[in-house]
Design a protein around this motif. Structure first.
Motif, PDB file in Angstrom:
ATOM      1  N   UNK A   1      -1.239  15.162  -8.741  1.00  0.00           N
ATOM      2  CA  UNK A   1      -0.402  16.750  -8.663  1.00  0.00           C
ATOM      3  C   UNK A   1      -0.093  17.268 -10.116  1.00  0.00           C
ATOM      4  N   UNK A   2      -0.129  16.296 -11.119  1.00  0.00           N
ATOM      5  CA  UNK A   2       0.011  16.332 -12.374  1.00  0.00           C
ATOM      6  C   UNK A   2      -0.030  18.135 -12.757  1.00  0.00           C
ATOM      7  N   UNK A   3      -2.043  18.422 -11.795  1.00  0.00           N
ATOM      8  CA  UNK A   3      -2.867  19.018 -12.620  1.00  0.00           C
ATOM      9  C   UNK A   3      -3.299  19.799 -11.473  1.00  0.00           C
ATOM     10  N   UNK A   4      -2.432  19.445  -9.951  1.00  0.00           N
ATOM     11  CA  UNK A   4      -3.026  20.428  -9.147  1.00  0.00           C
ATOM     12  C   UNK A   4      -1.799  20.290  -8.070  1.00  0.00           C
ATOM     13  N   UNK A   5      -0.731  21.879  -8.057  1.00  0.00           N
ATOM     14  CA  UNK A   5       0.353  21.622  -7.453  1.00  0.00           C
ATOM     15  C   UNK A   5      -0.094  21.657  -5.694  1.00  0.00           C
ATOM     16  N   UNK A   6      -1.213  21.660  -5.091  1.00  0.00           N
ATOM     17  CA  UNK A   6      -1.405  22.064  -3.739  1.00  0.00           C
ATOM     18  C   UNK A   6      -1.633  20.660  -3.246  1.00  0.00           C
ATOM     19  N   UNK A   7      -1.293  19.000  -4.200  1.00  0.00           N
ATOM     20  CA  UNK A   7      -1.686  17.777  -4.048  1.00  0.00           C
ATOM     21  C   UNK A   7      -0.701  17.565  -3.566  1.00  0.00           C
ATOM     22  N   UNK A   8       0.483  17.111  -2.241  1.00  0.00           N
ATOM     23  CA  UNK A   8       1.577  16.616  -2.243  1.00  0.00           C
ATOM     24  C   UNK A   8       1.990  15.351  -1.457  1.00  0.00           C
ATOM     25  N   UNK A   9       2.893  14.417  -1.749  1.00  0.00           N
ATOM     26  CA  UNK A   9       2.862  13.544  -1.069  1.00  0.00           C
ATOM     27  C   UNK A   9       4.032  13.525   0.033  1.00  0.00           C
ATOM     28  N   UNK A  10       3.614  12.466   1.535  1.00  0.00           N
ATOM     29  CA  UNK A  10       4.831  12.583   1.992  1.00  0.00           C
ATOM     30  C   UNK A  10       5.180  11.523   2.568  1.00  0.00           C
TER      31      UNK A  10
ATOM     32  N   UNK B   1       1.064  -1.390   0.151  1.00  0.00           N
ATOM     33  CA  UNK B   1       0.207  -0.075   0.119  1.00  0.00           C
ATOM     34  C   UNK B   1       1.011   1.581  -0.328  1.00  0.00           C
ATOM     35  N   UNK B   2       2.052   1.979   0.699  1.00  0.00           N
ATOM     36  CA  UNK B   2       2.413   2.211   1.135  1.00  0.00           C
ATOM     37  C   UNK B   2       3.448   2.999  -0.326  1.00  0.00           C
ATOM     38  N   UNK B   3       3.722   1.266  -0.826  1.00  0.00           N
ATOM     39  CA  UNK B   3       4.477   2.077  -1.814  1.00  0.00           C
ATOM     40  C   UNK B   3       3.972   2.509  -3.161  1.00  0.00           C
ATOM     41  N   UNK B   4       2.476   2.215  -3.103  1.00  0.00           N
ATOM     42  CA  UNK B   4       1.492   3.064  -3.958  1.00  0.00           C
ATOM     43  C   UNK B   4       0.989   4.674  -4.438  1.00  0.00           C
ATOM     44  N   UNK B   5       1.064   5.299  -2.790  1.00  0.00           N
ATOM     45  CA  UNK B   5      -0.085   5.940  -2.925  1.00  0.00           C
ATOM     46  C   UNK B   5       0.533   7.030  -3.310  1.00  0.00           C
ATOM     47  N   UNK B   6       2.287   7.466  -3.164  1.00  0.00           N
ATOM     48  CA  UNK B   6       2.477   8.245  -4.531  1.00  0.00           C
ATOM     49  C   UNK B   6       2.356   7.879  -6.158  1.00  0.00           C
ATOM     50  N   UNK B   7       2.509   6.597  -6.487  1.00  0.00           N
ATOM     51  CA  UNK B   7       2.140   6.627  -7.514  1.00  0.00           C
ATOM     52  C   UNK B   7       1.019   6.871  -8.273  1.00  0.00           C
ATOM     53  N   UNK B   8      -0.238   5.973  -7.145  1.00  0.00           N
ATOM     54  CA  UNK B   8      -1.684   5.906  -7.708  1.00  0.00           C
ATOM     55  C   UNK B   8      -2.235   6.552  -7.107  1.00  0.00           C
ATOM     56  N   UNK B   9      -1.978   7.050  -6.164  1.00  0.00           N
ATOM     57  CA  UNK B   9      -2.942   8.240  -5.962  1.00  0.00           C
ATOM     58  C   UNK B   9      -2.640   9.868  -6.246  1.00  0.00           C
ATOM     59  N   UNK B  10      -1.397  10.070  -5.493  1.00  0.00           N
ATOM     60  CA  UNK B  10      -0.433  11.509  -5.364  1.00  0.00           C
ATOM     61  C   UNK B  10       0.173  12.486  -6.603  1.00  0.00           C
ATOM     62  N   UNK B  11       0.767  11.151  -7.615  1.00  0.00           N
ATOM     63  CA  UNK B  11       1.457  11.858  -8.510  1.00  0.00           C
ATOM     64  C   UNK B  11       0.245  12.108  -9.910  1.00  0.00           C
ATOM     65  N   UNK B  12      -0.683  11.184  -9.915  1.00  0.00           N
ATOM     66  CA  UNK B  12      -1.848  11.923 -10.572  1.00  0.00           C
ATOM     67  C   UNK B  12      -2.637  13.014 -10.954  1.00  0.00           C
TER      68      UNK B  12
END
Length: 480
Positions: free
Chosen positions: A311-320, A298-309
């Motif tokens: 964040x590409x169109x919304x700079x207010x979304x960030x991964x931690x 789960x943790x290894x996919x949060x950035x790739x699956x949830x955040x990155x797509x």
């Protein structure tokens, strides 16, 4: 359908518009006599270059108009005095540039009086002011998640990561912060508001149709929907860490990731100007191997699956990234799910560093060659010209770009990471009494790094990436 937890004492879990009224630079360039060096511009003396050509270089006429050629700063917010632009008549070799050609005038912008860190990119002509708050309006932070947001065990005096985070933001830096949410827990010397609902899965944070009360002490009002929570809290930033209970209840990892994406979308839809920091969850350290593996997946996919797509169109979304923090066994409670005070402190420090990187305002620059950073951690990037870059305070990241760049080092100004130094092309400027003979040049943490420190004190001045210590010698240094 209240989730059944294996042990009520081990409840599963882990789970700006930022108004910056004090950050505007002085937008009126102060132009001084071209024969005088501005105070904020390092005077570069290059003892290793040829003698100046002297009278062969015609002086700049005092009555020659240069006002229109000094680039303005267009600032969208703030009122501090940082960002002043001054003409800097130094040539790219460190000498006095008195050629009489206005195009040769080197312009320096300084942020030494800034009230927050900056990210400056001279090639794009942009400067982003990082996190700060105003005295008039607090910055509202919504801690959202499960028991690792609330804090474990269930005593009201436990604040989880929120205790240290409050201390660092408010006690340590004096930021005007308001934690928001309907639940309350933690010590009396912090803002105790939050939405850390013990035992909640991600879908219950979206909509608590089961009317699950969660594990909270003292009792919190019933959680209904994320929209209701956001309407109540009106946050400038959301700190979202959720998913542990999904793993504990054997939900498919893909389902949990899908639900997390839906939750983020609902937050952004309801509060489009809010900063949304989405974290992975902490490792599972109990003896249940299946849970360990699914937590990792789960943790290894949060950035790739949830955040990155998103964040590409919304700079207010960030991964931690919380999963890869340097946790040790003493950071965990005996259940392998929750953290002790030392573990929560590590979460707090990570949230703190991410909050400090949130943008506050942005301004534009044009035709600026040299830059001096703030007293905070900055990222300063040059362009394809010859730039003079000084980090000032903080631990800064410096990138020269093209051209023959000069990176300024001084005692007491933190450790600069210099990403693209080229020996024989770029130079290292020493100032504030620092001389080459005082330096210790050695390998950094690996063979591809070079560290420069003060030999007598051990103070680290800079880390040079991608360069061997043997490639840096006295010819690379000048006094400024």
């Amino acid at each position: 359908m209240t989730p059944e937890i294996e042990d009520n004492n081990l409840e599963p879990d882990v789970t700006p518009e930022i108004e910056d009224n004090n950050l505007e630079p002085d937008v009126t360039p102060e132009i001084e006599d071209n024969n005088l060096e501005p105070d904020v511009t390092p005077e570069i003396e290059d003892n290793q270059k040829d003698e100046p050509i002297g009278d062969e270089t015609p002086p700049v006429e005092d009555d020659e108009p240069i006002g229109d050629e000094t680039p303005p700063v267009e600032d969208q917010g703030g009122e501090d005095t940082a960002g002043e632009i001054e003409d800097n008549p130094i040539d790219e070799n460190g000498g006095d540039n008195s050629s009489g050609d206005d195009s040769e005038i080197s312009v320096t912008v300084s942020y030494t009086d800034a009230t927050s860190g900056i990210i400056a990119d001279l090639s794009k002509g942009t400067v982003t002011r990082l996190f700060t708050t105003s005295d008039e309006v607090p910055f509202k932070i919504l801690p959202l998640g499960d028991s690792n947001t609330r804090g474990f065990p269930n005593q009201a005096s436990i604040g989880g990561y929120r205790t240290r985070l409050w201390q660092r933001l408010v006690g340590g830096n004096g930021f005007n912060i308001d934690f928001v949410g309907q639940a309350k827990s933690g010590p009396e010397n912090i803002d105790r508001d939050h939405e850390g609902r013990g035992g909640f899965t991600i879908d219950e944070l979206i909509e608590n149709s089961k009317n699950f009360s969660g594990f909270n002490q003292p009792t919190a009002p019933l959680y209904t929907t994320i929209e209701h929570t956001l309407n109540y809290a009106q946050p400038d930033a959301v700190l979202l860490m959720a998913g542990t209970n999904d793993i504990l209840q054997n939900k498919p990892v893909n389902t949990a990731l899908t639900d997390l994406g839906i939750l983020v979308d609902k937050i952004v839809t309801a509060m489009p100007d809010t900063q949304v920091l989405v974290s992975s969850i902490i490792p599972h350290t109990s003896t249940n191997v299946n849970r360990q593996q699914r937590t990792t997946e789960f943790s290894q996919q949060v950035e790739e699956i949830v955040v990155a797509p998103r964040a590409n169109t919304n700079p207010n979304i960030r991964f931690v990234d919380m999963f890869n923090l340097p946790f040790v066994s003493g950071d965990y409670d005996n259940d392998g799910i929750h953290l002790t005070a030392s573990g929560y402190d590590k979460l707090a420090d990570k949230w703190y560093s991410e909050i400090r990187m949130l943008p506050s305002s942005e301004e534009t620059l044009s035709d600026v060659q040299n830059i001096i950073g703030s007293a905070y951690d900055d990222t300063l990037m040059g362009d394809d010209q010859s730039n003079v870059i000084r980090g000032d305070g903080g631990n800064d990241w410096l990138i020269g770009g093209g051209g023959e760049d000069t990176f300024i080092l001084a005692p007491g100004e933190g450790t600069n990471t210099i990403a693209d130094f080229e020996s024989g092309i770029d130079r290292i400027g020493l100032t504030d009494g620092l001389e080459f003979e005082q330096l210790l040049i050695s390998s950094g943490s690996d063979a591809s790094q070079t560290q420069i420190a003060i030999a007598d004190t051990g103070e680290s001045l800079a880390i040079f990436l991608g360069i061997d210590p043997s490639m840096i010698n006295a010819d690379d240094f000048i006094l400024v």
